[in-house]
Design a protein around this motif. Structure first.
Motif, mmCIF file in Angstrom:
data_model
loop_
_atom_site.group_PDB
_atom_site.id
_atom_site.type_symbol
_atom_site.label_atom_id
_atom_site.label_comp_id
_atom_site.label_asym_id
_atom_site.label_seq_id
_atom_site.Cartn_x
_atom_site.Cartn_y
_atom_site.Cartn_z
ATOM 1 N N ALA A 84 0.834 -1.205 0.000
ATOM 2 C CA ALA A 84 0.000 0.000 0.000
ATOM 3 C C ALA A 84 0.867 1.252 0.000
ATOM 4 N N ASP A 85 1.903 1.261 0.836
ATOM 5 C CA ASP A 85 2.818 2.410 0.877
ATOM 6 C C ASP A 85 3.515 2.587 -0.477
ATOM 7 N N ASP A 86 3.877 1.474 -1.104
ATOM 8 C CA ASP A 86 4.548 1.538 -2.405
ATOM 9 C C ASP A 86 3.651 2.191 -3.463
ATOM 10 N N VAL A 87 2.391 1.795 -3.490
ATOM 11 C CA VAL A 87 1.477 2.320 -4.511
ATOM 12 C C VAL A 87 1.283 3.825 -4.331
ATOM 13 N N VAL A 88 1.116 4.258 -3.099
ATOM 14 C CA VAL A 88 0.965 5.687 -2.842
ATOM 15 C C VAL A 88 2.252 6.425 -3.205
ATOM 16 N N GLY A 89 3.407 5.835 -2.882
ATOM 17 C CA GLY A 89 4.680 6.448 -3.253
ATOM 18 C C GLY A 89 4.857 6.539 -4.754
ATOM 19 N N ALA A 115 -6.785 2.706 1.427
ATOM 20 C CA ALA A 115 -7.889 3.537 1.901
ATOM 21 C C ALA A 115 -7.795 3.789 3.403
ATOM 22 N N LEU A 116 -7.312 2.802 4.146
ATOM 23 C CA LEU A 116 -7.208 2.942 5.599
ATOM 24 C C LEU A 116 -5.973 3.733 6.010
ATOM 25 N N ARG A 117 -4.858 3.526 5.333
ATOM 26 C CA ARG A 117 -3.603 4.167 5.720
ATOM 27 C C ARG A 117 -3.485 5.595 5.186
ATOM 28 N N TYR A 118 -4.190 5.861 4.087
ATOM 29 C CA TYR A 118 -4.073 7.173 3.440
ATOM 30 C C TYR A 118 -5.464 7.733 3.133
ATOM 31 N N PRO A 119 -6.229 8.096 4.147
ATOM 32 C CA PRO A 119 -7.545 8.689 3.905
ATOM 33 C C PRO A 119 -7.406 9.935 3.026
ATOM 34 N N PRO A 216 -3.351 -15.667 6.130
ATOM 35 C CA PRO A 216 -3.920 -16.107 7.409
ATOM 36 C C PRO A 216 -4.101 -14.984 8.430
ATOM 37 N N LYS A 217 -3.343 -13.893 8.297
ATOM 38 C CA LYS A 217 -3.424 -12.785 9.256
ATOM 39 C C LYS A 217 -4.314 -11.649 8.759
ATOM 40 N N TYR A 218 -4.854 -11.786 7.573
ATOM 41 C CA TYR A 218 -5.581 -10.686 6.944
ATOM 42 C C TYR A 218 -7.035 -10.659 7.403
ATOM 43 N N ASP A 219 -7.437 -9.603 8.072
ATOM 44 C CA ASP A 219 -8.825 -9.432 8.503
ATOM 45 C C ASP A 219 -9.073 -7.956 8.787
ATOM 46 N N LEU A 220 -9.769 -7.287 7.870
ATOM 47 C CA LEU A 220 -10.040 -5.855 8.013
ATOM 48 C C LEU A 220 -11.501 -5.570 8.365
ATOM 49 N N ARG A 221 -12.260 -6.575 8.746
ATOM 50 C CA ARG A 221 -13.684 -6.370 8.980
ATOM 51 C C ARG A 221 -13.948 -5.298 10.044
ATOM 52 N N GLY A 222 -13.119 -5.268 11.074
ATOM 53 C CA GLY A 222 -13.334 -4.309 12.145
ATOM 54 C C GLY A 222 -12.906 -2.892 11.805
ATOM 55 N N ALA A 223 -12.272 -2.710 10.647
ATOM 56 C CA ALA A 223 -11.767 -1.388 10.275
ATOM 57 C C ALA A 223 -12.520 -0.768 9.113
ATOM 58 N N LEU A 224 -13.444 -1.493 8.507
ATOM 59 C CA LEU A 224 -14.096 -1.006 7.289
ATOM 60 C C LEU A 224 -14.847 0.302 7.511
ATOM 61 N N ASP A 225 -15.374 0.520 8.711
ATOM 62 C CA ASP A 225 -16.130 1.749 8.956
ATOM 63 C C ASP A 225 -15.252 2.991 8.983
ATOM 64 N N ARG A 226 -13.925 2.796 8.917
ATOM 65 C CA ARG A 226 -13.003 3.934 8.864
ATOM 66 C C ARG A 226 -12.691 4.357 7.438
ATOM 67 N N ILE A 227 -13.179 3.619 6.463
ATOM 68 C CA ILE A 227 -12.919 3.955 5.060
ATOM 69 C C ILE A 227 -13.890 5.052 4.627
ATOM 70 N N SER A 228 -13.339 6.179 4.226
ATOM 71 C CA SER A 228 -14.170 7.323 3.854
ATOM 72 C C SER A 228 -14.384 7.432 2.350
ATOM 73 N N ALA A 229 -13.539 6.773 1.556
ATOM 74 C CA ALA A 229 -13.655 6.876 0.098
ATOM 75 C C ALA A 229 -14.895 6.132 -0.389
#
Length: 297
Positions: A84-89, A115-119, A216-229
């Motif tokens: 994600a950081d790479d794409v924004v860079g 979307a979460l790291r770079y609102p 196996p570690k990927y789970d963003l369900r609890g963070a989706l409400d922070r996506i503003s886009a």
């Protein structure tokens, strides 16, 4: 073309101009940054479905870190957050502002991290056949998810079991795509996967890293409400890889999300129903009031 971002050279390619002339006035077109799935694939298979959008938008394809034609970095640096950081860079290097970020399958995992790291970075998200997690998701009562077992041969199911069980080698990966690949698309398009994958360079090490370390570690369900886009969430009715219930979960969690189900598609809806895909994307651009500023008269 290459751009060095966060210490690694990323490959990117561009289809479509950045400007269009409307009544003699040049205006900016929307920019789509396209992120492939896999992980361990590259952008090649996306060109068939996204290329026709080049008259509507400028499409920038990216081979994510350590994949495709991009530089091979240590696998431990190939995290979803780093990608994600790479794409924004990369966008910053190219002078791209307010792009629409397209993410297919695991590319959608990266898009959600952006979307979460770079609102405020993305004008909108185009999420196709993706999910907020690989863990089980409850669906609407009475709804039956598409299943590989409903369509596949015993040989295909055996190949899938080997790969998903952790036996990830060049031999098992190629056997998987030979036997299971046809069922990635809907019943009317079972030859499609082989055609799309001819344009893609698989990275077996990255596939294993993704399936054993990242997924196996990927789970963003609890963070989706922070996506503003705003998000256009698209899925094929026959997609057993990232089934419709995963897309419904995204729509429930993201405040400004639109859900579109492609009734005749599997995992490659952008190539299986290209006209409908174009129409849906065009409508989404309109819904977020895209209008590039005039640059000349």
């Amino acid at each position: 073309m290459y751009s060095t971002v966060n210490g690694t050279a990323l490959f990117f390619d561009v289809q479509g101009s950045a400007l269009e002339s409307i009544d003699g006035v040049l205006r900016e077109k929307p920019v789509i940054i396209a992120l492939h799935g896999g992980l361990g694939f590259d952008h090649g298979y996306l060109r068939d479905g996204l290329g026709p959008l080049a008259d509507l938008a400028q499409v920038i394809y990216v081979d994510l870190r350590s994949q495709g034609r991009s530089e091979r970095s240590p696998l431990e640096t190939a995290t979803l957050e780093q990608m994600a950081d790479d794409v924004v860079g990369l966008a910053q290097n190219l002078g791209v502002t307010k792009p629409f970020v397209f993410g297919h399958s695991a590319g959608g995992f990266v898009a959600l991290h952006i979307a979460l790291r770079y609102p405020g970075f993305a004008k909108g998200l185009l999420l196709a056949g993706t999910s907020p997690t690989v863990l089980p998701i409850e669906d609407v009562p009475g709804t039956r998810a598409p299943s590989l077992a409903d369509r596949a041969s015993p040989e295909a199911l055996e190949a899938a079991s080997r790969l998903f069980g952790g036996d990830i080698t060049r031999e098992t990966v190629f056997q998987f795509f030979e036997k299971v690949g046809p069922y990635y698309a809907g019943p009317a398009n079972e030859r499609l996967t082989a055609r799309l994958m001819r344009s893609t360079l698989p990275n077996i090490d990255m596939m294993k890293h993704f399936m054993t370390e990242l997924a196996p570690k990927y789970d963003l369900r609890g963070a989706l409400d922070r996506i503003s886009a705003p998000a256009l969430v698209m899925v094929g009715s026959y997609d057993w890889v990232c089934p419709p219930r995963a897309s419904r979960c995204l729509v429930e969690g993201i405040e400004k999300a639109i859900f579109v189900e492609f009734k005749h598609s599997g995992h490659f809806l952008f190539s299986e129903e290209p006209d409908e895909f174009r129409n849906v994307v065009t409508d989404f651009f309109g819904s977020v009031d895209w209008c590039g500023p005039p640059t000349s008269s």
